[in-house]
Design a protein around this motif. Sequence first.
Motif, mmCIF file in Angstrom:
data_model
loop_
_atom_site.group_PDB
_atom_site.id
_atom_site.type_symbol
_atom_site.label_atom_id
_atom_site.label_comp_id
_atom_site.label_asym_id
_atom_site.label_seq_id
_atom_site.Cartn_x
_atom_site.Cartn_y
_atom_site.Cartn_z
ATOM 1 N N THR A 1 7.961 5.537 -7.263
ATOM 2 C CA THR A 1 9.421 5.487 -7.432
ATOM 3 C C THR A 1 10.090 5.514 -6.045
ATOM 4 O O THR A 1 10.636 6.539 -5.634
ATOM 5 C CB THR A 1 9.921 6.680 -8.261
ATOM 6 O OG1 THR A 1 9.435 7.913 -7.675
ATOM 7 C CG2 THR A 1 9.448 6.600 -9.696
ATOM 8 N N PRO A 2 10.047 4.411 -5.313
ATOM 9 C CA PRO A 2 10.595 4.407 -3.948
ATOM 10 C C PRO A 2 12.094 4.683 -3.877
ATOM 11 O O PRO A 2 12.555 5.349 -2.949
ATOM 12 C CB PRO A 2 10.257 2.999 -3.441
ATOM 13 C CG PRO A 2 10.041 2.173 -4.676
ATOM 14 C CD PRO A 2 9.475 3.116 -5.686
ATOM 15 N N LEU A 3 12.861 4.180 -4.831
ATOM 16 C CA LEU A 3 14.310 4.406 -4.796
ATOM 17 C C LEU A 3 14.648 5.866 -5.065
ATOM 18 O O LEU A 3 15.500 6.457 -4.384
ATOM 19 C CB LEU A 3 15.006 3.505 -5.819
ATOM 20 C CG LEU A 3 14.889 2.002 -5.578
ATOM 21 C CD1 LEU A 3 15.609 1.228 -6.673
ATOM 22 C CD2 LEU A 3 15.457 1.628 -4.213
ATOM 23 N N THR A 4 13.992 6.458 -6.052
ATOM 24 C CA THR A 4 14.202 7.879 -6.330
ATOM 25 C C THR A 4 13.819 8.717 -5.114
ATOM 26 O O THR A 4 14.494 9.697 -4.778
ATOM 27 C CB THR A 4 13.377 8.312 -7.556
ATOM 28 O OG1 THR A 4 13.751 7.517 -8.680
ATOM 29 C CG2 THR A 4 13.612 9.783 -7.874
ATOM 30 N N SER B 1 7.303 8.501 -3.276
ATOM 31 C CA SER B 1 7.338 7.052 -3.447
ATOM 32 C C SER B 1 5.992 6.493 -3.868
ATOM 33 O O SER B 1 5.913 5.626 -4.742
ATOM 34 C CB SER B 1 7.794 6.393 -2.142
ATOM 35 O OG SER B 1 7.748 4.994 -2.236
ATOM 36 N N SER B 2 4.921 6.996 -3.259
ATOM 37 C CA SER B 2 3.594 6.421 -3.493
ATOM 38 C C SER B 2 2.892 6.994 -4.712
ATOM 39 O O SER B 2 2.296 6.253 -5.495
ATOM 40 C CB SER B 2 2.716 6.611 -2.257
ATOM 41 O OG SER B 2 2.661 7.981 -1.889
ATOM 42 N N VAL C 1 -3.407 6.632 -2.626
ATOM 43 C CA VAL C 1 -4.399 5.795 -3.316
ATOM 44 C C VAL C 1 -5.639 6.622 -3.650
ATOM 45 O O VAL C 1 -6.153 6.587 -4.782
ATOM 46 C CB VAL C 1 -4.781 4.577 -2.455
ATOM 47 C CG1 VAL C 1 -5.966 3.832 -3.068
ATOM 48 C CG2 VAL C 1 -3.590 3.628 -2.302
ATOM 49 N N LEU C 2 -6.118 7.391 -2.663
ATOM 50 C CA LEU C 2 -7.292 8.244 -2.884
ATOM 51 C C LEU C 2 -7.005 9.312 -3.936
ATOM 52 O O LEU C 2 -7.837 9.599 -4.795
ATOM 53 C CB LEU C 2 -7.714 8.896 -1.561
ATOM 54 C CG LEU C 2 -8.165 7.936 -0.453
ATOM 55 C CD1 LEU C 2 -8.424 8.713 0.837
ATOM 56 C CD2 LEU C 2 -9.406 7.166 -0.873
ATOM 57 N N THR D 1 0.209 1.373 -2.127
ATOM 58 C CA THR D 1 -0.297 1.629 -3.484
ATOM 59 C C THR D 1 -0.251 0.372 -4.338
ATOM 60 O O THR D 1 -1.095 0.182 -5.222
ATOM 61 C CB THR D 1 0.508 2.749 -4.168
ATOM 62 O OG1 THR D 1 1.900 2.392 -4.216
ATOM 63 C CG2 THR D 1 0.354 4.061 -3.426
ATOM 64 N N GLU D 2 0.735 -0.491 -4.083
ATOM 65 C CA GLU D 2 0.808 -1.757 -4.807
ATOM 66 C C GLU D 2 -0.345 -2.679 -4.413
ATOM 67 O O GLU D 2 -0.924 -3.370 -5.253
ATOM 68 C CB GLU D 2 2.150 -2.444 -4.521
ATOM 69 C CG GLU D 2 3.331 -1.843 -5.251
ATOM 70 C CD GLU D 2 3.283 -2.114 -6.734
ATOM 71 O OE1 GLU D 2 3.507 -3.261 -7.152
ATOM 72 O OE2 GLU D 2 2.985 -1.159 -7.498
#
Length: 531
Positions: free
Chosen positions: A382-385, A377-378, A247-248, A414-415
């Motif tokens: 792309t968490p699945l990738t 992922s963050s 996030v940062l 991040t969401e």
Amino acid sequence: MKRFKNYFINLICPAFVFGSITGIFTAVIVTLYKLCAAHIIEFSEKGYDFLREHLYLVPVLLVALLGIAFLYAFIYKKIPNLRGGGIPTSIGILRGIITFKWLRNLIGTFFLSMTTFLIGVPLGNEGPSVQMGTAIGRGTVFSFAKKHKAWDRYSMTGGACAGFSCATGAPISGIMFAIEEAHQRISPMIIIVSCVSVMFSRITTEILAPIFNLRITLFPNMSLVSLSMKDIWIPIALGIVIGIFAVLFLRLYRIINGFLNKKLKKIPHQYKIFAIFTVTLILGLISFSFISTGHELIMELFEGSIAVYMLVLILLFRSVLTLCANSSSITGGIFLPILALGTLLSSLLGKGAQALFGFNQEYYEIILILGITACISSMMKTPLTAIFFAVEALSCYENILYVIVASALAFIITEIFGVKSINDSVLDTRAEEQNEGKTPKVIDTFVVVQRGAFAIGKQIRDIFWPNNLFVLSLKHDETKSAELDEHGGKAIREGDTLHVRYSTYDEESTTEELLAIVGEQKINSTEADVI
């Protein structure tokens, strides 16, 4: 039987032909690219070693870097789509947002990124590999089937997936790239073209790699400790910490990008590039770990030989310099530098756990891998990738539960904070630059599907329509005695009327793209009011 024949002729056969040609050519070009990049990076490291012993040559080198910066700026002005990260550019092309000339893009990406590696700017080779695969995909259609331009974006999608697979040695992750990142949807056509391209690129790479003594995978196979349920707190902690770091980092990108491209807008582009080159040179003279792609740094981190204070400095300087280089549109990828940042942060956490709590050393490598996974992922959203990449490229198949936990938590954070992925942020900037000063035109019209059109037999979801085009309604031609398909008549037929609305900055090219899908005809377009 007739339906199967049409499906084979209109979908399977072209997908196989375009996918196989694109996959093979992409593997050949990217293998050559990786070979050249490996030698250039090795030469760059030796060059910095030499400079440390001959500092009097630094002023001469600075003059050379100034000349290279002017050359970069000139090329970027003539060929704007060579600017910045390869993956965001490819995503923009695949979504129909960015336009480009495939051959000059292929050649320019190859040689400009080599110069980036020589100087040591902390950008990677996976982005250019994806971009070159995208260019090869278009070149395949334009060279072998000019009358079938509707297949253009499908072939480019296959090329992008093949480029990612060749660069990282992770074929399943390459396929997931098309679904989760490039198009953000699942479609049988996307899956078929991606799988065929990746399959043929992998076969070609397996043949070429031993000849050139190249390693196919990004990282060697690792023997990792298997975690148990009592260790579930490890991926939870890593996912939370790296999610907050992401996030940062992503907010820092917005700040740096805004500062360089808005606050310092009046400063000529070549001087911004020269400033990045100069900082890279200074940091490289201190330690090569501060610069370059980050691959060798990651391997060094797995050995655990870098002191904690150096880890902090490297993490700080690499984060800022990578974002500045990307914001200054220097050619190169950001995927591998992101992996390096994830490894740096998780190495700090691992060493901290060892020092404070007497954490077992055997857990160190799995901590790094979970950190890399959470970072992909963050930061890329792309968490699945990320999960597939951890299994394929990082030998993490025995710890799949913990990979999922780290990936999911980092993504969720991040969401919660509502940040965009690094690729989407870069793409937004590129789109703003490309359309600056232009006014979009909103068109509302009807088109009729012509005989032999690309759209026939396909569902609306399967077609890559022009960017920002919406099919508002579909009316079947009642005079045609077509049978209902298995989807209840959702497949497009000859003679169907489509009500479409689209927003475009280039009406001519958008119309050409639409007609390649539905067939040649005169369009009576009406400019709609923007609500």
